[in-house]
Design an enzyme around this catalytic site. Sequence first.
Site, PDB file in Angstrom:
ATOM      1  N   ASP A 194       2.699  -4.559  24.813  1.00 50.53           N
ATOM      2  CA  ASP A 194       2.859  -3.340  24.020  1.00 50.53           C
ATOM      3  C   ASP A 194       1.656  -2.440  24.278  1.00 50.53           C
ATOM      4  O   ASP A 194       0.508  -2.834  24.033  1.00 50.53           O
ATOM      5  CB  ASP A 194       2.952  -3.677  22.533  1.00 50.53           C
ATOM      6  CG  ASP A 194       3.100  -2.432  21.672  1.00 50.53           C
ATOM      7  OD1 ASP A 194       4.148  -1.770  21.771  1.00 50.53           O
ATOM      8  OD2 ASP A 194       2.150  -2.110  20.925  1.00 50.53           O
ATOM      9  N   GLU A 299       7.464  -1.235  27.998  1.00 49.91           N
ATOM     10  CA  GLU A 299       8.385  -0.197  27.545  1.00 49.91           C
ATOM     11  C   GLU A 299       8.364   0.989  28.498  1.00 49.91           C
ATOM     12  O   GLU A 299       7.349   1.281  29.127  1.00 49.91           O
ATOM     13  CB  GLU A 299       7.997   0.270  26.141  1.00 49.91           C
ATOM     14  CG  GLU A 299       8.250  -0.745  25.054  1.00 49.91           C
ATOM     15  CD  GLU A 299       7.824  -0.243  23.691  1.00 49.91           C
ATOM     16  OE1 GLU A 299       8.682  -0.033  22.833  1.00 49.91           O
ATOM     17  OE2 GLU A 299       6.610  -0.060  23.501  1.00 49.91           O
ATOM     18  N   ASP A 381       1.571  -4.005  16.505  1.00 48.90           N
ATOM     19  CA  ASP A 381       1.520  -4.103  17.960  1.00 48.90           C
ATOM     20  C   ASP A 381       1.921  -5.491  18.453  1.00 48.90           C
ATOM     21  O   ASP A 381       2.646  -5.615  19.445  1.00 48.90           O
ATOM     22  CB  ASP A 381       0.113  -3.744  18.454  1.00 48.90           C
ATOM     23  CG  ASP A 381      -0.264  -2.314  18.124  1.00 48.90           C
ATOM     24  OD1 ASP A 381       0.662  -1.485  17.982  1.00 48.90           O
ATOM     25  OD2 ASP A 381      -1.462  -2.020  18.004  1.00 48.90           O
TER      26      ASP A 381
END
Length: 446
Positions: A194, A299, A381
């Site tokens: 992340d 991501e 997170d």
Amino acid sequence: MQLTHKIALCPTPEQVDYFKRACGTARRVWNWALNEWNRQYAAGGRPNALALKKQFNAIKYTDPQWLDENGRPWLQDIHRDAHAQPFRNLAKAWERFFADLKEGKEAHEPRLKKKGRCRDSFYVANDKFTLEGRTIRLPRIGEVAMTKELRFAGRILGATVSRTADRWFVAIQVEVPDAQFYRRRTSHEVNGIDLGIKAAATVSSGEVIEAPKPLKAALRRLEIRSRRLSRKLEAAKKAAGFERHARLPKGTRLPVSNNRQKSAAILARLYARMANIRADFTHKLTTRLCRENQALVIEDLNVKGMLENEKLARAISDVGFGMLRSPLEYKARRYGTQLTIADRWYPSSRLCSICGWKNEALTLRDRTWVCAQCGAHHDRDLNAALNLKRLATETALPVASPSSNGGAAAGTVPAVVGKVTPVRYDGGQQDTSGQEENRAHFCAHS
């Protein structure tokens, strides 16, 4: 397989002067070719780089705009590669433009290059230079000292000489054997990553990686040196007869004093130092992640859209997590790591990594939250990293579609599977098992 080694040069003042003139030549030829391309296209023609190159070769030694004040063709003093490569680069730029249009991506037409506003560089073909230890012999200027030897063994494809601040570098492209390209992993973990501002990366294993944030550390020095340069620029305007904050007419050239040049060089070195710190952190982090993991999930962040937030733009730029994806992709190929890109609408932070309940009320300010269904306490997170890790396994949670924003009711997750994209290597298809077999084979024989 191709690899590039970028090495710092130690040129003499005479060699630096040639480098500057070669870069200026490449820039001017690019501008000529782009203007001619646009002119022919506007007239209904179908320009191409090869025809433009032949047209330029026919006039470059006779046309007045390419002659000096004595009527001599100054291009004869610059090796031909510097004014031949821009045509090939222009063709590639138009190819990228039309390919992006076809794929529905945001496309940008090639633009003119302005001195001081673009990257100074020029190309040298592989048969025009030779290497011997820490020395490179370039056409027209002879031997130039390098700070390192070329680290790759293989067929040399070409080189690009470029400038960063007041330092010169040569990037040498080498075609290496597979045994040298593929690298051995030290462990075979599976992790989700992340990316964020508070921590540059949070790994699903629990590790939190802080960014060096060089801009924040050097902001005061940056303001002082920028102000010094701005004052010298305003003084040059006043000396040329312009008002202090007047907008200069197009094409106006202000006198450049030695002090102004020194101030600009000091400011450029500070920017280069910040970029080097950020790049060093990025490369060390991406190398370690690929070396220690057999599968990674990140991501697909909309970094450009995030930078439109005025309150967060500086912090996002300082962390530089928009630079992580590209090196991760090519290093994953070298280490045989499967890299998966989660869709940008995947609610990694909102989903409970234990039961799958979706927290619709979560805001950017909330760094921790408690699941209303199972009572689990989550760090924002770390929870996102754990949810991303699930996408590399068969235990991925269902995901809400972006149009419905999480389903009919808050706290529920409809059975719509989110988009997960494996990174594609050359050849257009992902073959993890074959890639792993190749990597293991070449590492075993290295």
